[in-house]
Scaffold this motif. Structure first.
Motif, PDB file in Angstrom:
ATOM      1  N   LEU A 218       0.819  -1.198   0.000  1.00 19.35           N
ATOM      2  CA  LEU A 218       0.000   0.000   0.000  1.00 19.35           C
ATOM      3  C   LEU A 218       0.865   1.265   0.000  1.00 19.35           C
ATOM      4  O   LEU A 218       0.600   2.212  -0.746  1.00 19.35           O
ATOM      5  N   ARG A 219       1.921   1.268   0.815  1.00 20.91           N
ATOM      6  CA  ARG A 219       2.822   2.430   0.861  1.00 20.91           C
ATOM      7  C   ARG A 219       3.516   2.629  -0.487  1.00 20.91           C
ATOM      8  O   ARG A 219       3.695   3.757  -0.950  1.00 20.91           O
ATOM      9  N   MET A 220       3.875   1.517  -1.144  1.00 20.75           N
ATOM     10  CA  MET A 220       4.499   1.608  -2.453  1.00 20.75           C
ATOM     11  C   MET A 220       3.553   2.230  -3.484  1.00 20.75           C
ATOM     12  O   MET A 220       3.958   3.050  -4.310  1.00 20.75           O
ATOM     13  N   ILE A 221       2.253   1.860  -3.404  1.00 16.98           N
ATOM     14  CA  ILE A 221       1.264   2.409  -4.329  1.00 16.98           C
ATOM     15  C   ILE A 221       1.144   3.912  -4.135  1.00 16.98           C
ATOM     16  O   ILE A 221       1.116   4.695  -5.107  1.00 16.98           O
ATOM     17  N   PHE A 222       1.098   4.371  -2.867  1.00 17.49           N
ATOM     18  CA  PHE A 222       1.007   5.804  -2.596  1.00 17.49           C
ATOM     19  C   PHE A 222       2.253   6.540  -3.090  1.00 17.49           C
ATOM     20  O   PHE A 222       2.157   7.628  -3.677  1.00 17.49           O
ATOM     21  N   GLU A 223       3.423   5.944  -2.851  1.00 16.33           N
ATOM     22  CA  GLU A 223       4.669   6.582  -3.270  1.00 16.33           C
ATOM     23  C   GLU A 223       4.750   6.697  -4.787  1.00 16.33           C
ATOM     24  O   GLU A 223       5.182   7.725  -5.334  1.00 16.33           O
ATOM     25  N   ARG A 224       4.311   5.654  -5.509  1.00 19.23           N
ATOM     26  CA  ARG A 224       4.353   5.695  -6.968  1.00 19.23           C
ATOM     27  C   ARG A 224       3.353   6.701  -7.520  1.00 19.23           C
ATOM     28  O   ARG A 224       3.610   7.356  -8.533  1.00 19.23           O
ATOM     29  N   TYR A 225       2.195   6.838  -6.839  1.00 21.39           N
ATOM     30  CA  TYR A 225       1.225   7.826  -7.284  1.00 21.39           C
ATOM     31  C   TYR A 225       1.804   9.230  -7.149  1.00 21.39           C
ATOM     32  O   TYR A 225       1.657  10.064  -8.050  1.00 21.39           O
ATOM     33  N   LEU A 226       2.474   9.514  -6.011  1.00 26.72           N
ATOM     34  CA  LEU A 226       3.064  10.834  -5.804  1.00 26.72           C
ATOM     35  C   LEU A 226       4.162  11.106  -6.832  1.00 26.72           C
ATOM     36  O   LEU A 226       4.353  12.239  -7.277  1.00 26.72           O
ATOM     37  N   ALA A 227       4.872  10.037  -7.230  1.00 17.76           N
ATOM     38  CA  ALA A 227       5.942  10.203  -8.214  1.00 17.76           C
ATOM     39  C   ALA A 227       5.384  10.391  -9.629  1.00 17.76           C
ATOM     40  O   ALA A 227       5.886  11.205 -10.402  1.00 17.76           O
ATOM     41  N   LEU A 228       4.337   9.636  -9.953  1.00 18.39           N
ATOM     42  CA  LEU A 228       3.780   9.694 -11.308  1.00 18.39           C
ATOM     43  C   LEU A 228       2.766  10.831 -11.468  1.00 18.39           C
ATOM     44  O   LEU A 228       2.616  11.396 -12.553  1.00 18.39           O
ATOM     45  N   GLY A 229       2.019  11.121 -10.403  1.00 20.80           N
ATOM     46  CA  GLY A 229       1.046  12.199 -10.448  1.00 20.80           C
ATOM     47  C   GLY A 229      -0.188  11.909 -11.270  1.00 20.80           C
ATOM     48  O   GLY A 229      -0.940  12.816 -11.620  1.00 20.80           O
ATOM     49  N   SER A 230      -0.421  10.638 -11.583  1.00 25.53           N
ATOM     50  CA  SER A 230      -1.566  10.274 -12.421  1.00 25.53           C
ATOM     51  C   SER A 230      -2.034   8.873 -12.060  1.00 25.53           C
ATOM     52  O   SER A 230      -1.227   7.944 -11.982  1.00 25.53           O
TER      53      SER A 230
ATOM     54  N   LEU B 262      -3.983   7.077 -13.966  1.00 26.03           N
ATOM     55  CA  LEU B 262      -3.889   6.287 -15.185  1.00 26.03           C
ATOM     56  C   LEU B 262      -2.486   5.710 -15.346  1.00 26.03           C
ATOM     57  O   LEU B 262      -2.323   4.516 -15.668  1.00 26.03           O
ATOM     58  N   ALA B 263      -1.461   6.534 -15.120  1.00 30.34           N
ATOM     59  CA  ALA B 263      -0.086   6.046 -15.215  1.00 30.34           C
ATOM     60  C   ALA B 263       0.207   5.033 -14.117  1.00 30.34           C
ATOM     61  O   ALA B 263       0.912   4.043 -14.329  1.00 30.34           O
ATOM     62  N   LEU B 264      -0.356   5.259 -12.928  1.00 28.67           N
ATOM     63  CA  LEU B 264      -0.166   4.323 -11.817  1.00 28.67           C
ATOM     64  C   LEU B 264      -0.776   2.968 -12.142  1.00 28.67           C
ATOM     65  O   LEU B 264      -0.148   1.924 -11.923  1.00 28.67           O
ATOM     66  N   GLN B 265      -1.991   2.989 -12.699  1.00 30.08           N
ATOM     67  CA  GLN B 265      -2.638   1.730 -13.052  1.00 30.08           C
ATOM     68  C   GLN B 265      -1.819   0.966 -14.096  1.00 30.08           C
ATOM     69  O   GLN B 265      -1.651  -0.249 -14.000  1.00 30.08           O
ATOM     70  N   ALA B 266      -1.295   1.679 -15.096  1.00 29.28           N
ATOM     71  CA  ALA B 266      -0.504   1.030 -16.142  1.00 29.28           C
ATOM     72  C   ALA B 266       0.761   0.403 -15.561  1.00 29.28           C
ATOM     73  O   ALA B 266       1.141  -0.708 -15.944  1.00 29.28           O
ATOM     74  N   GLU B 267       1.414   1.098 -14.633  1.00 24.64           N
ATOM     75  CA  GLU B 267       2.633   0.572 -14.037  1.00 24.64           C
ATOM     76  C   GLU B 267       2.343  -0.663 -13.188  1.00 24.64           C
ATOM     77  O   GLU B 267       3.083  -1.658 -13.246  1.00 24.64           O
ATOM     78  N   LEU B 268       1.263  -0.627 -12.403  1.00 22.78           N
ATOM     79  CA  LEU B 268       0.901  -1.777 -11.574  1.00 22.78           C
ATOM     80  C   LEU B 268       0.546  -2.981 -12.441  1.00 22.78           C
ATOM     81  O   LEU B 268       0.893  -4.119 -12.119  1.00 22.78           O
ATOM     82  N   ALA B 269      -0.155  -2.712 -13.559  1.00 24.00           N
ATOM     83  CA  ALA B 269      -0.515  -3.807 -14.466  1.00 24.00           C
ATOM     84  C   ALA B 269       0.720  -4.391 -15.132  1.00 24.00           C
ATOM     85  O   ALA B 269       0.841  -5.616 -15.303  1.00 24.00           O
ATOM     86  N   ALA B 270       1.683  -3.517 -15.494  1.00 32.48           N
ATOM     87  CA  ALA B 270       2.918  -3.991 -16.125  1.00 32.48           C
ATOM     88  C   ALA B 270       3.717  -4.870 -15.171  1.00 32.48           C
ATOM     89  O   ALA B 270       4.372  -5.831 -15.603  1.00 32.48           O
ATOM     90  N   ASN B 271       3.656  -4.552 -13.890  1.00 32.85           N
ATOM     91  CA  ASN B 271       4.354  -5.342 -12.879  1.00 32.85           C
ATOM     92  C   ASN B 271       3.506  -6.488 -12.332  1.00 32.85           C
ATOM     93  O   ASN B 271       3.938  -7.197 -11.415  1.00 32.85           O
ATOM     94  N   ASP B 272       2.306  -6.648 -12.915  1.00 31.08           N
ATOM     95  CA  ASP B 272       1.362  -7.709 -12.517  1.00 31.08           C
ATOM     96  C   ASP B 272       1.085  -7.693 -11.009  1.00 31.08           C
ATOM     97  O   ASP B 272       1.014  -8.737 -10.361  1.00 31.08           O
ATOM     98  N   LEU B 273       0.936  -6.485 -10.482  1.00 28.90           N
ATOM     99  CA  LEU B 273       0.602  -6.344  -9.065  1.00 28.90           C
ATOM    100  C   LEU B 273      -0.916  -6.429  -8.930  1.00 28.90           C
ATOM    101  O   LEU B 273      -1.654  -5.685  -9.576  1.00 28.90           O
ATOM    102  N   ARG B 274      -1.381  -7.341  -8.070  1.00 30.29           N
ATOM    103  CA  ARG B 274      -2.812  -7.607  -7.960  1.00 30.29           C
ATOM    104  C   ARG B 274      -3.298  -7.417  -6.518  1.00 30.29           C
ATOM    105  O   ARG B 274      -2.491  -7.379  -5.580  1.00 30.29           O
ATOM    106  N   SER B 275      -4.604  -7.319  -6.381  1.00 32.70           N
ATOM    107  CA  SER B 275      -5.196  -7.203  -5.047  1.00 32.70           C
ATOM    108  C   SER B 275      -5.050  -8.531  -4.304  1.00 32.70           C
ATOM    109  O   SER B 275      -4.842  -9.586  -4.910  1.00 32.70           O
TER     110      SER B 275
END
Length: 256
Positions: A196-208, A210-223
């Protein structure tokens, strides 16, 4: 194959009576003699007592087990109203008026259908006759109390849930990422918390998102995969934009 009995028009002076039964929940319906059976039995006895008035029971069964009286979205009720419009039914017989409806607005709709078909309904345990103004007034008063009771019950349940949440109790629903439920309380899951902390940190870095979702999907990160109390697995899906929006909005709102 069971043949459905065909409706026949009632002879002159006869009133074709339909017994309508309802129960809000499905609890107990599996029993050999349940609440619907008890309602139907009482209604059938009442129809028999009116035989000298030309009352005849319909062979059709109109049971709504597990349906709330606060809505008209009930299969048996819809079928019953259709039969009334078609002139197949002259009288609806119910155990109590709240079996038919708990809503004043819905009651008005049902009465309109009855008036157009020159039909009426009777409550076995309450003396009602919808063909008179006094009978309608009595029904309106009782339905007002039925609707009031339903609304008060809803408020009481909402207040109880709010009070339980204020005490830190988990009241059900999807468990948020980063937590698990123990003894009806949310406990931090350290492994999920790191994700969860990683998701927040990546959102702050990407600022989007949509970009966050694409990165998580590329890394196959799932719920997280969870097991329901019925033993069914759920979760394990890729994060959608909606779930990410909700997760981030909840987190940033709680910080304010």
């Amino acid at each position: 194959m069971t043949m459905k009995r065909k409706h026949e028009p009632a002879a002159s002076g006869e009133l074709r009576c339909a017994i309508y039964t309802r129960k809000s929940t499905e609890d107990g319906l599996e029993q050999a003699f349940n609440s619907l059976d008890a309602q139907r039995e009482a209604c059938a006895a009442y129809i028999l007592s009116q035989r000298q008035e030309g009352w005849l029971p319909s062979a059709e069964i109109y049971d709504d087990g597990g349906f709330s009286g606060g809505s008209m979205d009930r299969p048996a009720l819809k079928r019953l109203l259709a039969d009334i419009r078609a002139g197949r039914i002259n009288v609806i017989v119910v155990y109590k008026v709240d079996r038919l409806t708990r809503s004043l607005a819905d009651f008005a709709k049902i009465v309109e259908v009855l008036d157009e078909a020159r039909a009426s309904f009777v409550s076995v345990t309450q003396a009602f006759n919808t063909t008179t103004s006094m009978g309608r007034l009595t029904l309106n008063v009782l339905l007002s109390f039925a609707q009031f009771e339903r609304e008060v019950t809803g408020e009481r349940i909402r207040d109880k849930i709010a009070a339980s949440k204020a005490r830190g109790m988990w009241m059900g629903g999807n468990v948020p990422l980063g937590y698990e439920v123990r003894e009806r309380k949310l406990i931090i899951d350290q492994d999920d918390a790191a994700t969860l902390r990683m998701i927040f940190e990546r959102y702050l870095a990407l600022g989007s998102v949509l970009a966050l979702q694409a990165e998580l999907a590329a890394n196959d990160l799932r719920s997280k995969v969870r097991i329901s109390r019925h033993g069914r697995a759920y979760g394990g899906a890729q994060f959608s934009r909606g779930s990410l929006y909700l997760m981030l909005r909840t987190a940033f709102t709680s910080e304010r």
